[in-house]
Design an enzyme around this catalytic site. Structure first.
Site, short mmCIF file in Angstrom:
data_model
loop_
_atom_site.label_atom_id
_atom_site.label_comp_id
_atom_site.label_asym_id
_atom_site.label_seq_id
_atom_site.Cartn_x
_atom_site.Cartn_y
_atom_site.Cartn_z
N ARG A 1 47.05 36.58 44.32
CA ARG A 1 47.68 36.75 45.68
C ARG A 1 48.09 35.30 46.45
O ARG A 1 49.15 35.26 47.36
CB ARG A 1 46.56 37.71 46.69
N LYS B 1 34.94 34.11 35.44
CA LYS B 1 34.84 35.53 34.89
C LYS B 1 33.72 35.55 33.92
O LYS B 1 33.59 34.47 32.92
CB LYS B 1 36.22 36.05 34.33
N1 BES Z 1 43.95 38.97 37.24
C1 BES Z 1 42.85 39.62 37.72
C2 BES Z 1 43.02 41.31 37.78
C3 BES Z 1 42.87 41.94 36.70
C4 BES Z 1 41.45 42.37 36.25
C5 BES Z 1 43.98 42.09 35.82
C6 BES Z 1 41.58 43.20 35.14
C7 BES Z 1 43.86 42.93 34.75
C8 BES Z 1 42.57 43.35 34.42
C9 BES Z 1 42.70 39.10 39.33
O1 BES Z 1 43.36 37.74 39.10
C10 BES Z 1 41.44 39.22 39.66
O2 BES Z 1 40.65 38.43 39.05
N2 BES Z 1 40.99 39.98 40.56
C11 BES Z 1 39.77 40.03 41.18
C12 BES Z 1 39.79 40.01 42.49
C13 BES Z 1 38.50 40.08 43.26
C14 BES Z 1 38.19 38.42 42.95
C15 BES Z 1 38.65 40.16 44.73
C16 BES Z 1 39.39 41.43 40.47
O3 BES Z 1 39.93 42.56 40.52
O4 BES Z 1 38.16 41.54 40.32
MN MN Z 2 41.50 36.48 38.82
#
Ligand code: BES
Ligand code: MN
Ligand code: ZN
Length: 499
Positions: free
Chosen positions: A349, A275
């Site tokens: 997931r 990230k």
């Molecule tokens: N933990 C994150 C989701 C999240 C994002 C929670 C912002 C709270 C605030 C999750 O693991 C994630 O990174 N999801 C990605 C999925 C994508 C890579 C398909 C997302 O939401 O960008």
């Molecule tokens: Mn994630």
């Protein structure tokens, strides 16, 4: 904060004396009593203020002559006919918020049932106390300076109610829920260098003393059983992944349990699909689903709920070391299905997939509700006011909706539909872990559905927008971690699954 209940005879001695008026500044009996005892100071104060008795309004009379209290606080209840549990909780929280800023340390709360109220006096007292308790939460353990500023808190709240025993009884169940919420908030607020998977598991183990049966599976055991998806997420971290199973057996012997499953990513760096800095901040809260499950299990146990319930949480850290999973890797899940990992940041997931399979196969539950801070897309869609709900059972959705409206932890349904399946089709494996650019929360839920077995009644709650709060702080929620889900799940169980 210590809360106790007493009958009206108790003499008000020190601290603040909180009394109430309904809309139109109609003073309730305790307020009239306070006015009389202070030689009419309350009514004189009313005349020179804008107080009208609207819900949550506050009026203070400082150091009233003839009384040993530091101040009389008049609180508005609004229209008697509109009083409900949620509103009372908000008022209770508003009172404590004010007393905190004033630096008050003890208070007596004396609120009678106004004429025309549907809520009885005992319930009024209990729900005001519940709101007060929720507001009293603090998380100051890492501060070392200016402690006076943080420590000066309302420590003692005496609630006066005509039937103190009834109020105390009504409050007992609520206090159990408050403690579950506080645990969930603590877990979310803890920094990730302190609360890594083994530490989280240790804290759950410590809940055995409340009657929960707690088992912890480490990596060796999970490897033996085939948790390929969950272990894949944890393999780039030096911290060992853990699966924690909590059981509360308060229901009939052999009755199928209600199952709660939580995403417990103690820190989500994104893994090799790292990230960017700003998006990584706050990812200590990516175990909010697991925290809600743990808090709910504690609440059920301490209020001795007549239900069999099981909580399963998958605890991992998503990190990018040399052993980490790569985008392009294929993992074999506990279900046997293979997953092509195309983005290591879509890790929640993967963790949930194995937790869901394990829970269904081992417990044959009546229903499964999973909670996960799963997608940023749900925050885009619903913001901070609703969690997303996805389900294969409309009745369960309605139950969650009802529980949400009642507790204020509301959910909004989004679709599951086979037409989204093509978005998670993999070129080489059974499924891939990302969809396309759009409908990210739906493709995530559609992915989870692949791991739901025939006949399982299931709902998935995407709580990414509600598990913590970076902006506005709601009056009942003074901290970053909200504890979202404990009240909702407790209510779901209480209304539908207890016998
Ligand atoms: N933990 C994150 C989701 C999240 C994002 C929670 C912002 C709270 C605030 C999750 O693991 C994630 O990174 N999801 C990605 C999925 C994508 C890579 C398909 C997302 O939401 O960008
Ligand atoms: Mn994630
Ligand atoms: Zn995540």
């Amino acid at each position: 904060m210590h809360i106790s209940f007493a009958a009206p005879a108790a003499k008000i001695q020190a601290g603040s004396w909180v009394v109430a008026a309904s809309e139109g500044s109609v003073l309730l009996p305790a307020a009239l009593k306070a006015d009389k005892a202070s030689g009419g100071a309350l009514l004189r104060g009313l005349k020179v203020s804008r107080f009208t008795g609207k819900s949550g309004q506050l009026l203070e009379v400082l150091a009233p002559a003839g009384l040993s209290v530091s101040r009389i606080v008049l609180v508005g209840l609004g229209k008697p006919g509109a009083l409900d549990e949620k509103g009372l909780e908000t008022i209770g929280a508003q009172i404590v918020a004010r007393l905190h800023t004033l630096g008050e340390t003890t208070a007596t709360l004396e609120v009678d049932a106004p004429k025309g109220s549907k809520v009885k006096a005992g319930e009024i007292a209990a729900h005001l106390a519940f709101g007060a308790k929720l507001r009293s939460y603090t998380f100051e353990k890492y501060r070392t300076r200016n402690l006076d500023e943080y420590k000066k808190r309302l420590g003692e709240l005496l609630v006066i109610a005509p039937d103190a025993a009834a109020a105390r009884r009504a409050y007992a169940g609520l206090d159990a829920v408050a403690n579950g919420i506080f645990l969930a908030r603590d877990l979310v607020n803890e920094p990730p260098n302190v609360l890594f998977p083994a530490e989280f598991a240790k804290r759950v183990k410590a809940l055995s003393k409340f009657g929960l049966k707690v088992e912890v599976l480490g990596e060796a055991e999970m490897k033996r059983q085939g948790f390929g998806a969950l272990l894949g997420v944890g393999q780039g971290s030096v911290r060992e992944s853990q699966l924690v199973v909590m059981q509360w057996n308060g229901g009939k012997k052999k009755a199928a349990p209600v199952a709660l499953v939580g995403k417990g990513v103690c820190f989500d760096s994104g893994g090799l699909s790292l990230k960017p800095g700003a998006a990584m901040m706050g990812m200590k809260g990516d175990m909010g689903g697991a925290a809600a499950v743990t808090g709910t299990m504690l609440a059920l146990a301490t209020r001795k709920a007549k239900v069999n319930a099981v909580g399963v949480i998958g605890l991992v850290e998503n990190m990018p070391d040399g052993g980490a999973i790569r985008p392009d890797d294929v993992l074999t899940s506990l279900s046997g299905q293979t997953i092509e990992v195309l983005n290591t940041d879509a890790e929640g997931r993967l963790v949930l997939a194995d937790c869901l399979t394990y829970t269904q196969r081992r417990f044959k539950p009546k229903c499964v509700v999973d909670l996960a801070t799963l997608t940023g897309a749900i925050v885009q869609a619903l913001g901070y006011e609703h969690a997303g709900v996805f389900s294969n059972d409309e009745k369960l959705v309605q139950r969650l909706r009802d529980a949400g409206v009642h507790t204020g932890e509301r959910v909004w349904q989004l679709p599951l539909d086979p037409c989204y399946d093509k978005m998670i089709r993999s070129k080489i494996a059974d499924v891939k872990n990302i969809g396309g650019a759009n409908s990210g929360s739906i493709t995530a839920a559609q992915f989870l559905l692949r791991f739901i077995e025939d006949g399982t009644v299931w709902a998935h709650l995407d709580i990414a927008g509600v598990a913590w709060q970076d902006h506005e702080h709601r009056v009942q929620i003074p901290s970053w971690g909200t504890g979202w889900g404990v009240r909702l799940l407790n209510r779901l169980v209480k209304e539908n699954y207890e016998n």
